[in-house]
Design an enzyme around this catalytic site. Structure first.
Site: not given
Length: 567
Positions: A83, A228, A247, A265, A269-270, A284, A349
């Site tokens: 991004r 996003k 988020h 990051s 979390k994932t 997410d 990704r």
């Protein structure tokens, strides 16, 4: 396989020849009010193609596209592999002047409506010159009462497949009755912005107009900008309707107990939200509304760097036909992906529909959360592995959005570096962070939700001295939260931060739970803890100065009291 039809494009006062494949009817586009205002009149329209059709278009027209050994489509985004937050612009007008968060520390860089229209004209003119454009009409938000109709207009099949995966796909019947979209993205990312235009700082510009309900992308082909962009829109629309956009990851236990996971990051979390014992609501983006939580998206956008089937089997196995791989390296003969390679970017990704995760909960909706988990990878090693937060502390740490990273060794610096991102996603905020935090506290109080702060980083010392807490212990802590063992524990209070920590848990050694015990050098521990507290309070100055303007003096004081008190 094709036939020709002619349609009158009244907005541009010209007749445009449409070369349309059978089943691809462009009248839905040409009759739209957005089309008539913007003047978009593409030569060839492909609407909501299947994954197989989009594969064919990408392989035919887009250099660098291949089918990998597992059946996923591999594509490249060009020069931009992530991004571009400093190139994001939001139109500042009568609608947004009072509501949005503007100022030095805000992620909302302003532009005026005239400049937006210039950029939209530039994007539309480019799209009109192309031999084909792809359109995806789909939905954001799984809650039917909060559903937003989104239209993507793009020049790349790869982008169309990405948004097919990431949004909620309409049925044939829903597509036939789709009607006017609520929000339109003009993705002309293959064409640059004019950097000499007012408010532009480069050839990249991502422009959001909340009054016109439109977004323009120029100068970047990174697909994540579209995802996003929709999320940023939700950060405006949902709070306006009393719903909290978040988020976060989200899963649900067998008894209907929902947990929200927040983390930057590298915090886990994932990994922690993707639990085979608990159905996944989403990885997410979510909204906490009047009836519970729901996923904004219809898919997942997972990082692939160093992906292994042993550590993250659900993600690894989801990369199959219909999935999209972005900027990965693969063997040119066997098309086997090398997930360890960062040749193009560290930010490799994978995008895939959420139903590719075996235990995904469809529809992606759940009741009000029972637990909220804030994750921090503390490389200073002073935060406890788990602590229970009051509502005021929950607001403070939610706003802080803290983690710490280890600087690269190439410049000889190995000291940890604190990172703060408001609400764990500052780049996407529309409103002041205090506004989201106040809404979170209201939800926590209303539904009796408990909040926990987990350190997935170092224990017993900072990076280079202590060791990173094992994933085994972190999972055991999360299991203790879900089982209720944490609720029954006795708690101590840490100095400076005032955090409540359990004295013991069945699957985690007591010396791991308490940093004052884990550190052998007690004086160094206090010094490091105090220094971290100063970093927190220094960062909080970015928000506290004007916070009362958005939530009032009383709430502002509550939020500030949830933070540490340095010595």
């Amino acid at each position: 396989l094709i036939h020709s039809e002619f349609f009158s494009c009244h907005s541009s006062k010209m007749v445009v020849q449409q070369i349309v494949e059978i089943g691809a009817d462009p009248t839905f586009l040409l009759n739209s009010k957005f089309t008539q205002i913007s003047g978009i009149a593409p030569k060839c329209v492909y609407r909501n193609l299947t994954a197989a059709e989009l594969y064919e278009k990408a392989l035919t027209y887009e250099i660098g596209s291949s089918i990998t050994s597992t059946g996923a489509l591999a594509a490249v985004s060009g020069a931009k592999t992530g991004r571009s937050p400093r190139d994001k612009r939001v139109v500042r007008d009568e609608l947004t002047e009072q509501d949005l968060w503007w100022g030095h520390h805000s992620p909302n860089y302003e532009m005026d409506d005239k400049t937006f229209l210039l950029n939209r004209e530039r994007a539309v003119d480019y799209l009109n010159t192309l031999d084909r454009v792809f359109i995806i009409d789909a939905y954001a938000n799984w809650d039917p009462k909060s559903r937003v109709k989104v239209r993507i207009i793009t020049c790349r099949a790869y982008h169309a497949l990405f948004m097919t995966n990431m949004l909620i796909r309409p049925t044939y019947e829903e597509l036939a009755e789709f009607g006017e979209p609520d929000f339109v993205i003009y993705n002309a990312g293959a064409f640059p912005a004019n950097k000499f235009t007012k408010y532009m700082t480069s050839g990249t510009s991502i422009d959001l107009n909340l009054t016109r309900n439109e977004m323009v992308i120029l100068g970047t082909q990174y697909a994540g900008e579209m995802k996003k962009g929709v999320f940023t829109l939700m950060h405006y629309l949902m709070p306006k309707n009393g719903k909290l956009s978040l988020h976060s990851g989200c899963n649900m236990g067998p008894n209907g107990d929902v947990t929200l996971f927040f983390g930057l990051s590298g915090t886990g979390k994932t990994t922690l939200s993707t639990d085979p014992k608990r159905p996944l609501i989403g990885d997410d983006e979510h909204v906490w509304g009047d009836d519970g939580v729901f996923n904004i998206e219809g898919g997942c956008y997972a990082k692939c760097i160093d992906l292994k089937p042993t550590s993250e089997p659900e993600i690894y196995n989801a990369i199959k036909f219909g999935a999209l791989l972005e900027n990965v390296v693969y063997d040119p003969v066997g098309r086997v992906v090398d997930y360890s390679s960062s040749k193009f970017t560290e930010n490799t990704r994978a995008s895939y529909p959420i139903h590719y995760i075996p235990n995904a909960r469809i529809p992606c909706i759940g009741p009000h959360p029972k637990n909220v988990v804030l994750l921090a990878c503390d490389a200073f090693g002073v935060l406890p592995p788990v602590s229970r937060l009051t509502h005021d502390q929950a607001m403070y740490h939610f706003i802080s959005g803290y983690t710490a990273k280890v600087a690269g060794t190439e410049d000889g610096i190995n000291e940890p570096t604190a990172t703060f991102s408001a609400c764990f996603g500052s780049a996407f905020l529309m409103l002041h962070p205090f506004k989201y935090a106040a809404m979170l506290a209201e939800k926590l109080e209303q539904h009796g939700t408990r909040t926990w702060l987990l350190n997935t980083g170092w224990v017993g010392g900072k990076y280079g001295v202590g060791s990173r807490i094992s994933l085994k212990y972190t999972r055991a802590i999360v299991d203790a939260i879900h089982s209720g063992e944490m609720d029954a524990a006795e708690f101590d209070t840490t100095p400076i931060f005032g955090l409540e920590i359990p004295k013991s848990l069945s699957a985690v050694p007591a010396e791991v739970l308490n940093p004052t015990v884990a550190w052998t050098d007690k004086e160094k521990y206090t010094e490091t803890l105090n220094n971290l507290a100063k970093m927190f309070t220094k960062n909080f100055e970015n928000y506290a100065l004007d916070g009362a303007k958005f939530v009032g003096e009383d709430m502002c004081k509550r939020i500030v009291t949830g933070g540490p008190i340095p010595l």
